[in-house]
Scaffold this motif. Structure first.
Motif, PDB file in Angstrom:
ATOM      1  N   TYR A 102       0.830  -1.212   0.000  1.00 19.10           N
ATOM      2  CA  TYR A 102       0.000   0.000   0.000  1.00 19.10           C
ATOM      3  C   TYR A 102       0.861   1.257   0.000  1.00 19.10           C
ATOM      4  O   TYR A 102       0.685   2.140  -0.850  1.00 19.10           O
ATOM      5  N   VAL A 106       1.390   4.226  -2.706  1.00 14.69           N
ATOM      6  CA  VAL A 106       1.068   5.612  -2.344  1.00 14.69           C
ATOM      7  C   VAL A 106       2.196   6.551  -2.760  1.00 14.69           C
ATOM      8  O   VAL A 106       1.967   7.561  -3.449  1.00 14.69           O
ATOM      9  N   SER A 152      -3.214  10.066  -4.267  1.00 16.74           N
ATOM     10  CA  SER A 152      -2.276   8.968  -4.018  1.00 16.74           C
ATOM     11  C   SER A 152      -2.810   8.017  -2.957  1.00 16.74           C
ATOM     12  O   SER A 152      -2.760   6.785  -3.124  1.00 16.74           O
ATOM     13  N   ILE A 153      -3.324   8.580  -1.868  1.00 10.97           N
ATOM     14  CA  ILE A 153      -3.845   7.751  -0.763  1.00 10.97           C
ATOM     15  C   ILE A 153      -5.057   6.944  -1.208  1.00 10.97           C
ATOM     16  O   ILE A 153      -5.162   5.742  -0.938  1.00 10.97           O
ATOM     17  N   ALA A 156      -4.287   4.245  -4.131  1.00  9.45           N
ATOM     18  CA  ALA A 156      -3.611   3.010  -3.739  1.00  9.45           C
ATOM     19  C   ALA A 156      -4.535   2.036  -3.021  1.00  9.45           C
ATOM     20  O   ALA A 156      -4.184   0.856  -2.855  1.00  9.45           O
TER      21      ALA A 156
END
Length: 312
Positions: A102, A106, A152-153, A156
């Motif tokens: 993860y 990210v 991005s958070i 992912a």
């Protein structure tokens, strides 16, 4: 022991770069050196920018965040590899593997989006210089940074969450030094069709749109620069983009190399060594590119060194 694990808690073994005992010390020293250079190089960029008021501009604001992202990106994989070599243990827990995948995704996405934001900044600076301070004000820069983090958070999450639906054998040997998503998917005991669809969609969207934004920005920059009549003016305009363009080429070049190598060869060891390009080489080279090709950064680094030496 039953080779299948229906409890949902498998054990992963990271086989690393090589299982030969004779070269483990060499690998440990090599990657520890590369990791320290990456961390301290990017940390120097952050400190130089924060300590020099002349560099408190949008371009260097995004550069300092890119350096922070590079430190985090490398730190998701290399410390665990070094620990495994030092302790001679290859185990990584199921939760640890999912977490590593993860955060690796990210910060990989964050690097990509920050490079896109920097391309937009260069586009505004070259194509709309009179409105640059208005368009790229501190509020817009902060909003762009928050947006890159949010994308991005959230971007992912689909890949990591769909991993939770898979079942694995009791002991899974991953021919890599970190939990790379495609390799882990290949080792699953259950159907991975949904995971592969999610992987291709996320990779396509997160790869295509940022790259399209970068290419559009630079096509407009080149078009504007070619209209400048003087050679000196053209050189000055291109020089403001040189470092960023080098980093973009390195980032996408290594990613393309990994993609092509996975298509042309099925040798796991080849894929492992190619992965080093984007997990280690790119983050390590970024500080050198910006410090060697940028006079402002050279001045800021000399100033930082003087401050450090005078304080001793």
């Amino acid at each position: 022991m039953d080779p299948r694990n229906h409890s949902g808690i498998p054990v992963f073994l990271l086989l690393g770069l090589s299982e030969k005992p004779g070269i483990q010390s060499f690998l440990f020293g090599l990657f520890l050196s590369l990791y320290l250079v990456t961390v301290f190089g990017n940390l120097l960029i952050i400190l130089a920018i924060s300590s020099d008021s002349h560099l408190h501009t949008p371009m260097y604001f995004f550069l300092s965040n890119l350096s922070f992202s590079d430190i985090c990106f490398t730190s998701t994989t290399i410390p665990k590899m070094l620990l495994n070599i030092q302790t001679q243990r290859k185990v990584i827990t199921y939760a640890g593997c999912i977490t590593q995948m993860y955060f690796f995704t990210v910060f990989g996405l964050l690097d990509n989006l920050l490079l896109t934001a920097m391309a937009y900044d260069r586009f505004v600076a070259v194509c709309h210089p009179l409105h640059y301070t208005v368009i790229m004000n501190s509020q817009i820069c902060a909003q762009l940074l928050i947006l890159t983090w949010l994308i991005s958070i959230l971007g992912a999450l689909p890949e990591s969450l769909t991993m939770l639906r898979l079942s694995f054998c009791a002991v899974i040997e991953i021919p890599h030094y970190f939990c790379e998503l495609p390799k882990v998917l290949h080792l699953a005991c259950s159907d991975t069709f949904i995971n592969n669809v999610v992987l291709y969609i996320v990779t396509g969207v997160m790869g295509f749109f940022p790259l399209a934004g970068i290419l559009f920005s630079y096509s407009r920059i080149v078009s504007s620069v070619l209209k400048i009549s003087t050679v000196g003016g053209k050189y000055k305009a291109f020089s403001t983009c040189g470092s960023h363009l080098s980093v973009v080429s390195l980032f996408y070049g290594t990613c393309l190399g990994v993609y092509l190598s996975s298509m042309w060869t099925h040798a796991s060891q080849t894929g492992v060594f190619v992965s080093i390009l984007y997990t280690m080489v790119t983050p390590m080279m970024n500080p050198f590119i910006y410090s060697l090709r940028n006079r402002d950064m050279k001045r800021a680094l000399r100033k930082l060194c003087c401050i450090v030496l005078s304080s001793q």
